[in-house]
Design a protein around this motif. Sequence first.
Motif, PDB file in Angstrom:
ATOM      1  N   ALA A  53       1.257  -1.370   0.226  1.00  0.00           N
ATOM      2  CA  ALA A  53       0.026  -0.443   0.199  1.00  0.00           C
ATOM      3  C   ALA A  53       1.330   1.274  -0.417  1.00  0.00           C
ATOM      4  N   ARG A  54       0.264   1.572  -0.284  1.00  0.00           N
ATOM      5  CA  ARG A  54       1.130   3.629  -0.305  1.00  0.00           C
ATOM      6  C   ARG A  54       1.007   4.619   1.041  1.00  0.00           C
ATOM      7  N   PHE A  55       2.115   4.704   1.408  1.00  0.00           N
ATOM      8  CA  PHE A  55       2.056   5.016   2.915  1.00  0.00           C
ATOM      9  C   PHE A  55       2.459   6.717   3.145  1.00  0.00           C
ATOM     10  N   TYR A  56       1.847   7.528   3.375  1.00  0.00           N
ATOM     11  CA  TYR A  56       2.136   8.540   3.455  1.00  0.00           C
ATOM     12  C   TYR A  56       2.554   9.081   4.847  1.00  0.00           C
ATOM     13  N   ARG A  57       3.084  10.404   4.926  1.00  0.00           N
ATOM     14  CA  ARG A  57       3.734  11.047   6.351  1.00  0.00           C
ATOM     15  C   ARG A  57       4.390  12.572   5.962  1.00  0.00           C
ATOM     16  N   ILE A  58       3.730  13.335   6.859  1.00  0.00           N
ATOM     17  CA  ILE A  58       3.866  14.693   6.425  1.00  0.00           C
ATOM     18  C   ILE A  58       5.015  15.048   6.458  1.00  0.00           C
ATOM     19  N   THR A  59       5.756  16.733   5.964  1.00  0.00           N
ATOM     20  CA  THR A  59       6.928  17.055   5.662  1.00  0.00           C
ATOM     21  C   THR A  59       7.052  17.915   6.518  1.00  0.00           C
ATOM     22  N   ALA A  60       8.176  18.729   6.887  1.00  0.00           N
ATOM     23  CA  ALA A  60       8.516  19.725   7.613  1.00  0.00           C
ATOM     24  C   ALA A  60       7.645  20.893   7.210  1.00  0.00           C
ATOM     25  N   ALA A  61       7.746  21.303   5.553  1.00  0.00           N
ATOM     26  CA  ALA A  61       7.041  21.889   4.988  1.00  0.00           C
ATOM     27  C   ALA A  61       4.869  21.972   5.399  1.00  0.00           C
ATOM     28  N   GLY A  62       5.159  20.435   5.579  1.00  0.00           N
ATOM     29  CA  GLY A  62       3.572  19.669   5.921  1.00  0.00           C
ATOM     30  C   GLY A  62       3.124  20.698   6.469  1.00  0.00           C
ATOM     31  N   ARG A  63       4.612  20.711   7.795  1.00  0.00           N
ATOM     32  CA  ARG A  63       3.514  21.169   9.778  1.00  0.00           C
ATOM     33  C   ARG A  63       3.438  21.858   9.086  1.00  0.00           C
ATOM     34  N   ARG A  64       4.502  22.989   8.566  1.00  0.00           N
ATOM     35  CA  ARG A  64       4.103  24.486   8.757  1.00  0.00           C
ATOM     36  C   ARG A  64       2.937  25.342   7.577  1.00  0.00           C
ATOM     37  N   GLN A  65       2.792  24.054   6.777  1.00  0.00           N
ATOM     38  CA  GLN A  65       1.642  24.366   6.241  1.00  0.00           C
ATOM     39  C   GLN A  65      -0.077  23.988   7.357  1.00  0.00           C
ATOM     40  N   LEU A  66       0.338  22.809   7.727  1.00  0.00           N
ATOM     41  CA  LEU A  66      -0.681  22.353   8.515  1.00  0.00           C
ATOM     42  C   LEU A  66      -1.132  23.611   9.670  1.00  0.00           C
ATOM     43  N   GLU A  67      -0.003  24.111  10.499  1.00  0.00           N
ATOM     44  CA  GLU A  67      -0.160  25.631  11.294  1.00  0.00           C
ATOM     45  C   GLU A  67      -0.988  26.286  10.858  1.00  0.00           C
ATOM     46  N   ALA A  68      -0.538  26.477   9.771  1.00  0.00           N
ATOM     47  CA  ALA A  68      -0.611  28.270   8.975  1.00  0.00           C
ATOM     48  C   ALA A  68      -2.590  27.628   9.321  1.00  0.00           C
ATOM     49  N   GLU A  69      -2.950  26.354   8.210  1.00  0.00           N
ATOM     50  CA  GLU A  69      -4.421  26.661   8.185  1.00  0.00           C
ATOM     51  C   GLU A  69      -5.106  26.210   8.953  1.00  0.00           C
ATOM     52  N   GLU A  70      -4.709  25.650   9.940  1.00  0.00           N
ATOM     53  CA  GLU A  70      -5.164  25.455  11.708  1.00  0.00           C
ATOM     54  C   GLU A  70      -5.707  27.219  12.273  1.00  0.00           C
ATOM     55  N   ALA A  71      -5.257  27.649  12.358  1.00  0.00           N
ATOM     56  CA  ALA A  71      -4.880  29.124  12.849  1.00  0.00           C
ATOM     57  C   ALA A  71      -5.562  29.929  11.900  1.00  0.00           C
ATOM     58  N   GLU A  72      -5.791  29.961   9.979  1.00  0.00           N
ATOM     59  CA  GLU A  72      -7.069  30.373   9.312  1.00  0.00           C
ATOM     60  C   GLU A  72      -8.553  29.388  10.070  1.00  0.00           C
ATOM     61  N   TRP A  73      -8.196  28.034  10.323  1.00  0.00           N
ATOM     62  CA  TRP A  73      -9.576  27.667  10.116  1.00  0.00           C
ATOM     63  C   TRP A  73     -10.617  27.875  11.401  1.00  0.00           C
ATOM     64  N   PHE A  74      -9.202  28.047  12.272  1.00  0.00           N
ATOM     65  CA  PHE A  74     -10.070  28.177  14.082  1.00  0.00           C
ATOM     66  C   PHE A  74     -10.458  30.331  14.437  1.00  0.00           C
ATOM     67  N   ARG A  75      -9.347  30.988  13.064  1.00  0.00           N
ATOM     68  CA  ARG A  75     -10.084  32.032  12.850  1.00  0.00           C
ATOM     69  C   ARG A  75     -11.610  32.519  13.065  1.00  0.00           C
ATOM     70  N   ALA A  76     -11.754  31.945  11.598  1.00  0.00           N
ATOM     71  CA  ALA A  76     -13.311  31.978  10.363  1.00  0.00           C
ATOM     72  C   ALA A  76     -13.830  31.313  11.524  1.00  0.00           C
ATOM     73  N   SER A  77     -13.782  29.633  12.239  1.00  0.00           N
ATOM     74  CA  SER A  77     -14.893  29.294  13.003  1.00  0.00           C
ATOM     75  C   SER A  77     -15.243  30.009  14.591  1.00  0.00           C
ATOM     76  N   GLU A  78     -14.126  30.749  14.759  1.00  0.00           N
ATOM     77  CA  GLU A  78     -14.251  31.978  15.942  1.00  0.00           C
ATOM     78  C   GLU A  78     -15.417  33.191  15.479  1.00  0.00           C
ATOM     79  N   ALA A  79     -15.275  33.373  14.301  1.00  0.00           N
ATOM     80  CA  ALA A  79     -15.752  34.676  13.715  1.00  0.00           C
ATOM     81  C   ALA A  79     -16.997  33.952  13.417  1.00  0.00           C
ATOM     82  N   ILE A  80     -16.996  32.751  12.909  1.00  0.00           N
ATOM     83  CA  ILE A  80     -19.001  32.284  12.943  1.00  0.00           C
ATOM     84  C   ILE A  80     -19.460  32.437  14.034  1.00  0.00           C
ATOM     85  N   THR A  81     -18.866  31.405  15.031  1.00  0.00           N
ATOM     86  CA  THR A  81     -20.247  31.387  16.310  1.00  0.00           C
ATOM     87  C   THR A  81     -20.071  32.557  16.776  1.00  0.00           C
TER      88      THR A  81
END
Lengths: 85, 884
Positions: A51-79
């Motif tokens: 099977a094809r195994f995936y793992r996150i990279t360093a760049a991915g972690r940075r992207q994840l942090e950025a998107e996470e922050a974005e998501w929390f800001r947006a959901s806070e605003a909506i709430t």
Amino acid sequence: MHGYAIAERIEQLSEDILQVGEGSLYPALHRMDEAGWIKSEWAPSENNRRARFYRITAAGRRQLEAEEAEWFRASEAITRVLRLA
Amino acid sequence: MGYLRRLKNVFFSRRLGKELEEELQFHREMRLRKIQERGLSREEAETETARRMGNVTLAKEEMRDARVISWLVSCLQDIRHGVVLMRRDPGVTALVLLVLALGIGGNATIFTLFKAAFLDPLPYQESHRLVTVLDRFQKYGIDEANPTIPEFIDIRDRNQVFEHIAFFDHRDFQLTGTDEPVRVYAARATASLFPLLGVQAAQGRTFLPEENLPGRTSVVLLSDAYWRGSMAADPAVIGKTIRLNGAPCTVIGVLPAGFTFDHPTLGIPEPVEIYVPFVMDDYYTLRSGGHSNVRRVRVLARLRPGLDTRQADADLQGIASALVREHTPLYQTAQGEPSGFSFWAQPLQEAVVGRYRPLLSLLLGAVALLLLIACGNAAQLLLARSLRRGREVAVRVALGAGRARLIRLFLLESLVLAVCGGLLGLLVSVWMTQLLIALLPMRNSVFETAGTDSAVLLFTAGLSLASAVLFGIVPAVKGSELTPAAVLNVRGAAGGARWRHVMIAVQAAFSVVLLCAAGLLCQNLWTVLSAPRGFDPGNVAVMQLRLPHVREQALNPSPMRAYSEYLEKLAATAGLDSAAVVTGLPVHGAMQTRFRIEGALDDPGALDQQIAMWQRVSPDYFRVLRIPLHSGRTFREDDTAERPPVVIVNQEFVRRFLPDKDPLGQRIVSGGPLTIVGVVGDVRMAGLKTTPEPQVYVSYLQGYDPNIHLIVRSSLPPPLLLDRVKQAIREAYADQAVFNFMTLDEVLSRSVAAPRFQAFLIGAFALLALMMAASGLYGVISCLVTQRTSEIAIRIALGANRTGVARAILGQTAVWVLAGLAAGVGLGAAASTVVRRLSFSADPGEPLMYAVIVVVYLGVMLFACLAPVRRAARLDPSVALRCE
């Protein structure tokens, strides 16, 4: 983790509320692989098939942090809007 | 890295597909097992799995899209579609490929020749440093005279810009000591020639500088062709002796196989067989009085590294000025003014191939026009096809294709056609190049090595791409204009008519321009062929002789008696009607000499004009060629050196210089007084000149020339005739070689080789262009008829007769065709000066020629329209309208 395991985990963590379909999971995985946020390799899995195994990279972690922050800001605003409106 | 993998995935799509399928299959199995664990039966579990998986196909597509270079994939799809279209429409494909192959192939051919002449360097070491040194006499308007040997010596000793300098000229030798005497064509050169060119002997050695000095043993260098041909590739040839002109010469070397130096443009009209050193004895090297014995030779030099021709010119100018100061009388006109003498250096490549530039430019222009017409044809066919594909385009637009994407689709389809056309064109050009080289009116070794190589491939590829854009752009833009509504609702597509008409007009104009050029060249060819010759060439053969030096010395002081002996023997030979000797040859040319009319005023203006063709002839010359004698007498055998010198002149001479007097008995002066004793008819002396020139004939016994032509009238077949002549001559003198035997008809044919070649080639291009234009018109009219079937049916139903129908269909198109014709004639007439300059044609186009072109063009075009118009006129209205 391979794609199925990722899907299972998401279902598990969200207590079956989020059911990921292949129609969205795999295309997303492949796009992220090409973008360099995750990397993949073929390896043998538990039932003796490969099977094809995936793992996150360093760049991915940075992207994840950025998107996470974005998501929390947006959901806070909506709430806030829902609560106050 | 990722990019490379994505590129690979474009081409190995099946492997990618298998990987993706494997991944999804793994997921499916895991899901199946999980669901089965919940206790469902196998069937139910599979249904549930399938539901959970969702749209696998779409998922796979999106995965694939992420893993490839998507624009490349869509381009490949477009190209594949282009191939499908090619196969689906074999008629259109065949026609497009045919015109493209002709257009691109023609251009590739001419480019190959052009490259061989002008872009490839000459086959000598660092040939860009090689130059030839020339004399210029400004006062006389002479720009490219060869220097004399004393001038060469001065340049050699005084220059500061040349690394090497050498000269050469050519000479006929007689090889004796074999079964029959054979003539060998030799180049005489200074020893420096071979180091200058960077050539070393393949066997033995080249000349030493001492071997140019007088009084040394004679040596000879063989060309590879001569060694293989005439000496049977004898491995022990070095040191062997051959007898040239009676004197023994030692072979000291054989030149390498690839070496050629016989460029007719450098003054070596035939392939060189052997090389001998030029013996620089005082006869040649001293500036002995006046202009006598001052031989002119072709001078070559190699510039020092880093110098260019401008610096060489400056240095040479200094040497020239010094020479004018030191030897002033040599560089003055007859009136005592300086003749504007100087030296200059011309790059060797220019000297060798410069003369071909006009011809190749003319051909290049013609094939370029042909390619444009071919692209026009292709564009029309593709435009018609793209308009027929309205529905397919509408579907694509509905599926989300933008305008740019559609244009790219059409252009890539055109590219497929262009690439196939280019490949075919390359094949055509390989064949055509060999054919053209064989038919070229000039022989030059630069063309013999011309071939299709990587530069030609690159050129063809570039041209194919450019053509793809040229003929693809209009169908692409027009074809992508169609909106779904317009196409799906309305019957047929009527657009694109204006563009097609424009293309028809442009094709008409270009093909008429080519026809005008061809007409001009054919007209000139006709003028040259039909100009009066003044003699009868039938059954006349010519050959050349060079009297061997040994014989000259034996018969001193009258070596020309040898010719009398030959003529006597020939007179006694069976089968020969008559024979004569002559210097120079009709149509071939002869020397020109200045003279003075005795008793006429010495008007300097008139003196400049007093120059005439000068030939030595034997008494029977006029009889052999059947040149009419108008008054007086021909020469007699007693017009020898002891008797008063006499001349015979032609009618043009009398017309120009003695118009009001009886020419018989008048005297002219050229190196002594000569009395006119006869007047003969005009003879054409230059192949391409059609106006008569003044001619003077002198008796062959009153002067001597070692090089002579023998002309014989006989009805014997040429091989037999040659044998008999050789036998007769050898009875008189065993070591006389006879060479360059051909019939006078062949000489005539060769003299018009250049205009004939041009006329035929441009004529072929023009015919091709005409056919392409005709087929283009046929296509357009056919299309119109199909499109407007219903309209025509209605007209017929309402009672229109055939002409009415024809007028309806052709009316609009005819305007464009006539406009194109008019533009073409105008352009052709305007371009005629250029064509005349490039082809050295004398006459401008006559109105009759243009009229013929117009008539021929209209006739062909009408013929092209015949079939579709007849089809339209035969329409049955009921059938046609019902089919709607």
